[in-house]
Write a protein that holds these residues in place. Structure first.
Motif, PDB file in Angstrom:
ATOM      1  N   GLY A   1     -51.925  34.383 -14.816  1.00 24.30           N
ATOM      2  CA  GLY A   1     -50.819  35.207 -14.140  1.00 24.30           C
ATOM      3  C   GLY A   1     -50.197  34.075 -13.203  1.00 24.30           C
ATOM      4  O   GLY A   1     -50.502  33.163 -12.951  1.00 24.30           O
ATOM      5  N   PHE A   2     -48.985  34.769 -12.754  1.00 21.47           N
ATOM      6  CA  PHE A   2     -48.084  34.069 -11.958  1.00 21.47           C
ATOM      7  C   PHE A   2     -47.347  32.830 -12.451  1.00 21.47           C
ATOM      8  O   PHE A   2     -46.785  32.059 -11.507  1.00 21.47           O
ATOM      9  N   ASN A   3     -47.707  32.287 -13.582  1.00 14.48           N
ATOM     10  CA  ASN A   3     -47.133  31.028 -14.048  1.00 14.48           C
ATOM     11  C   ASN A   3     -45.471  31.065 -14.251  1.00 14.48           C
ATOM     12  O   ASN A   3     -44.737  30.309 -13.907  1.00 14.48           O
ATOM     13  N   ASP A   4     -45.033  32.521 -14.762  1.00 15.87           N
ATOM     14  CA  ASP A   4     -43.569  32.695 -14.534  1.00 15.87           C
ATOM     15  C   ASP A   4     -43.275  32.634 -13.338  1.00 15.87           C
ATOM     16  O   ASP A   4     -41.994  32.220 -13.049  1.00 15.87           O
ATOM     17  N   VAL A   5     -43.717  33.337 -12.230  1.00 11.46           N
ATOM     18  CA  VAL A   5     -43.211  33.523 -11.140  1.00 11.46           C
ATOM     19  C   VAL A   5     -43.154  32.280 -10.372  1.00 11.46           C
ATOM     20  O   VAL A   5     -42.213  31.704  -9.842  1.00 11.46           O
ATOM     21  N   ASP A   6     -44.024  31.200 -10.500  1.00 14.23           N
ATOM     22  CA  ASP A   6     -44.049  29.959  -9.820  1.00 14.23           C
ATOM     23  C   ASP A   6     -42.931  29.230 -10.381  1.00 14.23           C
ATOM     24  O   ASP A   6     -42.212  28.648  -9.928  1.00 14.23           O
ATOM     25  N   PHE A   7     -42.852  29.397 -11.975  1.00 13.23           N
ATOM     26  CA  PHE A   7     -41.702  28.759 -12.452  1.00 13.23           C
ATOM     27  C   PHE A   7     -40.219  29.207 -11.975  1.00 13.23           C
ATOM     28  O   PHE A   7     -39.354  28.285 -11.873  1.00 13.23           O
ATOM     29  N   CYS A   8     -39.919  30.212 -11.579  1.00 16.05           N
ATOM     30  CA  CYS A   8     -38.882  30.747 -11.286  1.00 16.05           C
ATOM     31  C   CYS A   8     -38.699  30.399  -9.806  1.00 16.05           C
ATOM     32  O   CYS A   8     -37.543  29.979  -9.349  1.00 16.05           O
ATOM     33  N   ILE A   9     -39.804  30.341  -9.141  1.00 17.13           N
ATOM     34  CA  ILE A   9     -39.593  29.638  -7.593  1.00 17.13           C
ATOM     35  C   ILE A   9     -39.114  28.261  -7.727  1.00 17.13           C
ATOM     36  O   ILE A   9     -38.091  27.886  -6.941  1.00 17.13           O
ATOM     37  N   ARG A  10     -39.751  27.704  -8.743  1.00 19.81           N
ATOM     38  CA  ARG A  10     -39.215  26.048  -8.880  1.00 19.81           C
ATOM     39  C   ARG A  10     -37.764  26.013  -9.358  1.00 19.81           C
ATOM     40  O   ARG A  10     -37.147  24.922  -8.906  1.00 19.81           O
ATOM     41  N   LEU A  11     -37.472  26.991 -10.324  1.00 16.42           N
ATOM     42  CA  LEU A  11     -36.034  26.764 -10.694  1.00 16.42           C
ATOM     43  C   LEU A  11     -35.088  27.322  -9.401  1.00 16.42           C
ATOM     44  O   LEU A  11     -33.976  26.527  -9.272  1.00 16.42           O
ATOM     45  N   GLY A  12     -35.503  28.133  -8.522  1.00 20.21           N
ATOM     46  CA  GLY A  12     -34.614  28.562  -7.244  1.00 20.21           C
ATOM     47  C   GLY A  12     -34.549  27.305  -6.412  1.00 20.21           C
ATOM     48  O   GLY A  12     -33.499  27.244  -5.782  1.00 20.21           O
ATOM     49  N   LYS A  13     -35.630  26.737  -6.107  1.00 20.11           N
ATOM     50  CA  LYS A  13     -35.602  25.661  -5.418  1.00 20.11           C
ATOM     51  C   LYS A  13     -34.899  24.410  -5.804  1.00 20.11           C
ATOM     52  O   LYS A  13     -34.125  23.500  -5.007  1.00 20.11           O
ATOM     53  N   ALA A  14     -34.590  24.479  -7.253  1.00 20.42           N
ATOM     54  CA  ALA A  14     -33.790  23.381  -7.938  1.00 20.42           C
ATOM     55  C   ALA A  14     -32.449  23.640  -7.977  1.00 20.42           C
ATOM     56  O   ALA A  14     -31.673  22.871  -8.337  1.00 20.42           O
ATOM     57  N   GLY A  15     -32.000  24.960  -7.197  1.00 19.29           N
ATOM     58  CA  GLY A  15     -30.650  25.365  -7.245  1.00 19.29           C
ATOM     59  C   GLY A  15     -30.234  26.301  -8.297  1.00 19.29           C
ATOM     60  O   GLY A  15     -28.961  26.659  -8.368  1.00 19.29           O
ATOM     61  N   TYR A  16     -31.056  26.861  -9.170  1.00 21.30           N
ATOM     62  CA  TYR A  16     -30.694  27.621 -10.032  1.00 21.30           C
ATOM     63  C   TYR A  16     -30.780  28.790  -9.954  1.00 21.30           C
ATOM     64  O   TYR A  16     -31.612  29.388  -8.921  1.00 21.30           O
ATOM     65  N   ARG A  17     -30.163  29.800 -10.594  1.00 18.88           N
ATOM     66  CA  ARG A  17     -29.982  31.304 -10.229  1.00 18.88           C
ATOM     67  C   ARG A  17     -31.153  31.947 -11.553  1.00 18.88           C
ATOM     68  O   ARG A  17     -31.136  31.483 -12.322  1.00 18.88           O
ATOM     69  N   LEU A  18     -31.673  32.981 -10.877  1.00 19.43           N
ATOM     70  CA  LEU A  18     -32.583  33.967 -11.872  1.00 19.43           C
ATOM     71  C   LEU A  18     -32.216  35.130 -11.871  1.00 19.43           C
ATOM     72  O   LEU A  18     -31.945  35.640 -11.008  1.00 19.43           O
ATOM     73  N   LEU A  19     -31.399  35.365 -13.177  1.00 17.28           N
ATOM     74  CA  LEU A  19     -30.719  36.716 -13.433  1.00 17.28           C
ATOM     75  C   LEU A  19     -31.673  37.616 -14.328  1.00 17.28           C
ATOM     76  O   LEU A  19     -32.473  37.324 -15.312  1.00 17.28           O
ATOM     77  N   TYR A  20     -31.406  39.089 -14.203  1.00 16.97           N
ATOM     78  CA  TYR A  20     -31.818  40.122 -14.913  1.00 16.97           C
ATOM     79  C   TYR A  20     -30.822  40.690 -15.756  1.00 16.97           C
ATOM     80  O   TYR A  20     -29.685  40.875 -14.944  1.00 16.97           O
ATOM     81  N   THR A  21     -30.779  40.961 -17.037  1.00 15.22           N
ATOM     82  CA  THR A  21     -29.833  41.792 -17.537  1.00 15.22           C
ATOM     83  C   THR A  21     -30.337  43.073 -18.354  1.00 15.22           C
ATOM     84  O   THR A  21     -31.333  42.961 -18.990  1.00 15.22           O
ATOM     85  N   PRO A  22     -29.744  44.307 -17.984  1.00 15.32           N
ATOM     86  CA  PRO A  22     -30.045  45.507 -18.766  1.00 15.32           C
ATOM     87  C   PRO A  22     -29.676  45.648 -20.091  1.00 15.32           C
ATOM     88  O   PRO A  22     -30.019  46.557 -20.787  1.00 15.32           O
ATOM     89  N   HIS A  23     -28.813  44.652 -20.420  1.00 14.73           N
ATOM     90  CA  HIS A  23     -28.239  44.807 -21.759  1.00 14.73           C
ATOM     91  C   HIS A  23     -28.993  44.381 -22.776  1.00 14.73           C
ATOM     92  O   HIS A  23     -28.659  44.494 -24.017  1.00 14.73           O
ATOM     93  N   ALA A  24     -30.060  43.698 -22.554  1.00 10.28           N
ATOM     94  CA  ALA A  24     -31.155  43.174 -23.475  1.00 10.28           C
ATOM     95  C   ALA A  24     -32.467  44.050 -23.057  1.00 10.28           C
ATOM     96  O   ALA A  24     -33.013  43.821 -22.204  1.00 10.28           O
ATOM     97  N   GLU A  25     -32.528  45.269 -23.912  1.00 10.68           N
ATOM     98  CA  GLU A  25     -33.572  46.318 -23.661  1.00 10.68           C
ATOM     99  C   GLU A  25     -34.570  46.143 -24.741  1.00 10.68           C
ATOM    100  O   GLU A  25     -34.321  46.044 -26.077  1.00 10.68           O
ATOM    101  N   LEU A  26     -35.968  45.968 -24.478  1.00  2.30           N
ATOM    102  CA  LEU A  26     -37.108  45.705 -25.324  1.00  2.30           C
ATOM    103  C   LEU A  26     -38.089  46.605 -25.011  1.00  2.30           C
ATOM    104  O   LEU A  26     -38.333  46.953 -23.628  1.00  2.30           O
ATOM    105  N   THR A  27     -39.048  46.895 -25.920  1.00  3.51           N
ATOM    106  CA  THR A  27     -40.272  48.034 -25.460  1.00  3.51           C
ATOM    107  C   THR A  27     -41.370  46.864 -25.582  1.00  3.51           C
ATOM    108  O   THR A  27     -41.729  46.071 -26.237  1.00  3.51           O
ATOM    109  N   HIS A  28     -41.949  47.070 -24.274  1.00  3.03           N
ATOM    110  CA  HIS A  28     -43.305  46.338 -24.232  1.00  3.03           C
ATOM    111  C   HIS A  28     -44.442  47.031 -24.097  1.00  3.03           C
ATOM    112  O   HIS A  28     -44.581  48.016 -23.204  1.00  3.03           O
TER     113      HIS A  28
END
Length: 225
Positions: free
Chosen positions: A198-225
């Motif tokens: 768990g939380f490997n994706d959250v940690d990765f995104c935090i590091r992306l944010g610290k590196a200056g990148y944006r994290l985006l969500y799009t509703p136009h890609a919808e998949l069933t999980h």
């Protein structure tokens, strides 16, 4: 947004047995992605069932498909890092094998945002089979560490100011379906293998944010999980 050029995309799917589930995932990806899938990379984490051996034989004969082995204990971060290291494409799409693509143009919707130089990762809208919302962005602090906003919201409802229906930035997005440019993934060192489950994706995104990148969500890609 228009997709500039023809960026190549590898879809990385870890699995252990669950042959029918994995095959359903694969078949759904090809229906109407809206963007060419360059290759699908399956990572077998110690499968043993006869059905899975039959699936592997089929996958190994399938065009633009690779199967690699990652034996041993389950470590989601290490499995995906190993697969990513074998890819030479422009973009990496990390995908769980229990997901099915259920909207047209879902991959185009991810690529059109992932190609932007200021964007580090893009997450999809994920819904449960009963139509309830599973993922529309991750917010830090919810549930103690981080959690999905609007999780469990019934079908037909909308979140605060329709945030679940618009492209917007969040603290993180789930890697159950997450697109990252390969150069960005390598630049930030991939997933931290200390977070095995768990939380490997959250940690990765935090590091992306610290590196200056944006994290985006799009509703136009919808998949069933």
């Amino acid at each position: 947004r228009r997709v500039h050029g023809a960026p190549t995309v590898s879809i990385i799917i870890p699995f252990r047995d669950q042959a029918a589930l994995t095959m359903s995932c694969l078949e759904s990806l090809e229906v109407a992605p809206g963007h060419k899938i360059s290759e699908v990379v399956f990572v077998d984490n110690g499968s043993t069932e006869p059905e899975t051996r039959a699936l592997r034989t089929m996958l190994e004969r399938r065009p633009a498909t690779r199967v690699i082995d990652y034996p041993g204990a389950f470590n989601w971060a290490a499995i995906n890092n190993a697969a990513a290291a074998t890819c030479t494409t422009d973009m990496l799409l990390f995908l769980n094998n229990d997901i099915e693509a259920t909207s047209e143009g879902w991959l185009h919707a991810l690529v059109e945002l992932g190609q932007r130089p200021e964007v580090g990762a893009v997450g999809a809208r994920l819904i449960y089979p009963d139509g309830k919302l599973q993922h529309a962005g991750v917010v830090l602090g919810l549930g103690g560490v981080a959690s999905h906003l609007f999780i469990g919201m019934p079908k037909g409802q909308r979140g605060y100011f329709s945030w679940d229906r618009v492209v917007r930035g969040y603290s993180a997005v789930t890697a159950a379906c997450m697109l990252v440019r390969r150069e960005v993934f390598e630049e930030t060192g991939g997933f931290d293998e200390a977070f095995a489950v768990g939380f490997n994706d959250v940690d990765f995104c935090i590091r992306l944010g610290k590196a200056g990148y944006r994290l985006l969500y799009t509703p136009h890609a919808e998949l069933t999980h």
